[in-house]
Motif scaffolding. Structure first.
Motif, mmCIF file in Angstrom:
data_model
loop_
_atom_site.group_PDB
_atom_site.id
_atom_site.type_symbol
_atom_site.label_atom_id
_atom_site.label_comp_id
_atom_site.label_asym_id
_atom_site.label_seq_id
_atom_site.Cartn_x
_atom_site.Cartn_y
_atom_site.Cartn_z
ATOM 1 N N GLY A 1 6.253 -0.208 -12.307
ATOM 2 C CA GLY A 1 6.418 1.205 -11.994
ATOM 3 C C GLY A 1 7.646 1.453 -11.130
ATOM 4 O O GLY A 1 8.037 2.594 -10.918
ATOM 5 N N TYR A 2 8.229 0.365 -10.640
ATOM 6 C CA TYR A 2 9.393 0.470 -9.755
ATOM 7 C C TYR A 2 10.445 -0.549 -10.172
ATOM 8 O O TYR A 2 10.133 -1.600 -10.723
ATOM 9 C CB TYR A 2 9.010 0.168 -8.303
ATOM 10 N N MET A 3 11.694 -0.207 -9.851
ATOM 11 C CA MET A 3 12.814 -1.124 -10.025
ATOM 12 C C MET A 3 13.609 -1.112 -8.725
ATOM 13 O O MET A 3 13.577 -0.127 -7.986
ATOM 14 C CB MET A 3 13.687 -0.700 -11.205
ATOM 15 N N MET A 4 14.310 -2.205 -8.445
ATOM 16 C CA MET A 4 15.129 -2.265 -7.239
ATOM 17 C C MET A 4 16.418 -3.012 -7.530
ATOM 18 O O MET A 4 16.402 -4.058 -8.172
ATOM 19 C CB MET A 4 14.390 -2.986 -6.103
ATOM 20 N N GLN A 5 17.520 -2.429 -7.045
ATOM 21 C CA GLN A 5 18.788 -3.138 -7.047
ATOM 22 C C GLN A 5 18.869 -3.784 -5.670
ATOM 23 O O GLN A 5 19.090 -3.103 -4.671
ATOM 24 C CB GLN A 5 19.967 -2.187 -7.288
ATOM 25 N N PRO B 1 1.090 -1.537 -12.663
ATOM 26 C CA PRO B 1 2.536 -1.345 -12.562
ATOM 27 C C PRO B 1 3.020 -0.839 -11.198
ATOM 28 O O PRO B 1 4.144 -1.152 -10.798
ATOM 29 C CB PRO B 1 2.842 -0.322 -13.661
ATOM 30 N N ASN B 2 2.195 -0.079 -10.478
ATOM 31 C CA ASN B 2 2.641 0.422 -9.177
ATOM 32 C C ASN B 2 2.551 -0.657 -8.093
ATOM 33 O O ASN B 2 2.821 -0.393 -6.934
ATOM 34 C CB ASN B 2 1.882 1.683 -8.755
ATOM 35 N N GLN B 3 2.232 -1.886 -8.499
ATOM 36 C CA GLN B 3 2.201 -3.011 -7.577
ATOM 37 C C GLN B 3 3.141 -4.130 -8.027
ATOM 38 O O GLN B 3 3.005 -5.282 -7.625
ATOM 39 C CB GLN B 3 0.780 -3.549 -7.439
ATOM 40 N N GLU C 1 0.828 -1.215 0.000
ATOM 41 C CA GLU C 1 0.000 0.000 0.000
ATOM 42 C C GLU C 1 0.862 1.264 0.000
ATOM 43 O O GLU C 1 0.423 2.328 -0.436
ATOM 44 C CB GLU C 1 -0.993 0.011 1.166
ATOM 45 N N ASP C 2 2.126 1.139 0.446
ATOM 46 C CA ASP C 2 3.039 2.284 0.440
ATOM 47 C C ASP C 2 3.502 2.653 -0.966
ATOM 48 O O ASP C 2 4.084 3.718 -1.177
ATOM 49 C CB ASP C 2 4.262 1.997 1.321
ATOM 50 N N LEU C 3 3.252 1.773 -1.932
ATOM 51 C CA LEU C 3 3.634 2.035 -3.328
ATOM 52 C C LEU C 3 2.532 2.754 -4.103
ATOM 53 O O LEU C 3 2.692 3.063 -5.280
ATOM 54 C CB LEU C 3 3.978 0.719 -4.038
#
Length: 168
Positions: free
Chosen positions: A155-159, A115-117, A36-38
């Protein structure tokens, strides 16, 4: 001679302070976030099941709400987020690239969430994933960025810096 000692002392203190600040920054724990924070505050998220369209065969699910807004304040933040893995790259031992999704089966057995999930994750050196049925927690640097693949848009990427089993 007094000036030389003072310069050395000053240099030593500066080096010590720089080391302390660097260590403190590295020791700061990642912020624990949840799905939900996204979603930006005030945005009414469309239900995935209600918004998805099904055209023909089971594998032709269409991802809903491709323009779903993201939380820009998360860009560059160290976070920890639980979820489930949809493998993209790797072998039978480790995976190096995957989608992190909020529920099991997203993008495979049911339509992808907006995408935001979905978070596109890369982890240098890879990580073993014992079971795709088990939830994990991924820790790393979040980026607000779009990634498009065959099965979904994110909608997000993470290293990722670490992956661990999810614990309540």
């Amino acid at each position: 001679m007094q000036l030389k000692v003072s310069t050395q002392l000053l240099y030593s203190v500066a080096l010590l302070l720089a080391t302390l600040f660097t260590t403190a920054a590295q020791a700061a724990p990642a912020k624990e976030i949840f799905w939900e924070d996204l979603i930006p505050e005030g945005h009414v998220q469309i239900s995935n099941q209600d918004a998805a369209s099904h055209e023909g065969a089971e594998q032709n699910w269409v991802q809903p709400d491709l323009d779903a807004p993201v939380v820009k304040a998360l860009d560059g933040k160290e976070v920890s987020l639980p979820g489930f893995v949809v493998p993209l790259e790797g072998d039978s031992e480790v995976i190096t690239e995957f989608l992190l999704v909020p529920y099991f089966g997203a993008c495979i057995h049911v339509p992808p969430p907006p995408p935001n999930q979905i978070v596109h994750v890369k982890i240098k050196g890879g990580v073993p994933i014992e079971s795709l049925y088990d939830a994990i927690t991924v820790t790393g640097t979040m980026q607000v960025a779009t990634w498009k693949g065959e099965i979904a848009q994110t909608g997000y990427m993470m290293q990722a810096k670490g992956v661990a089993p999810f614990e309540l």
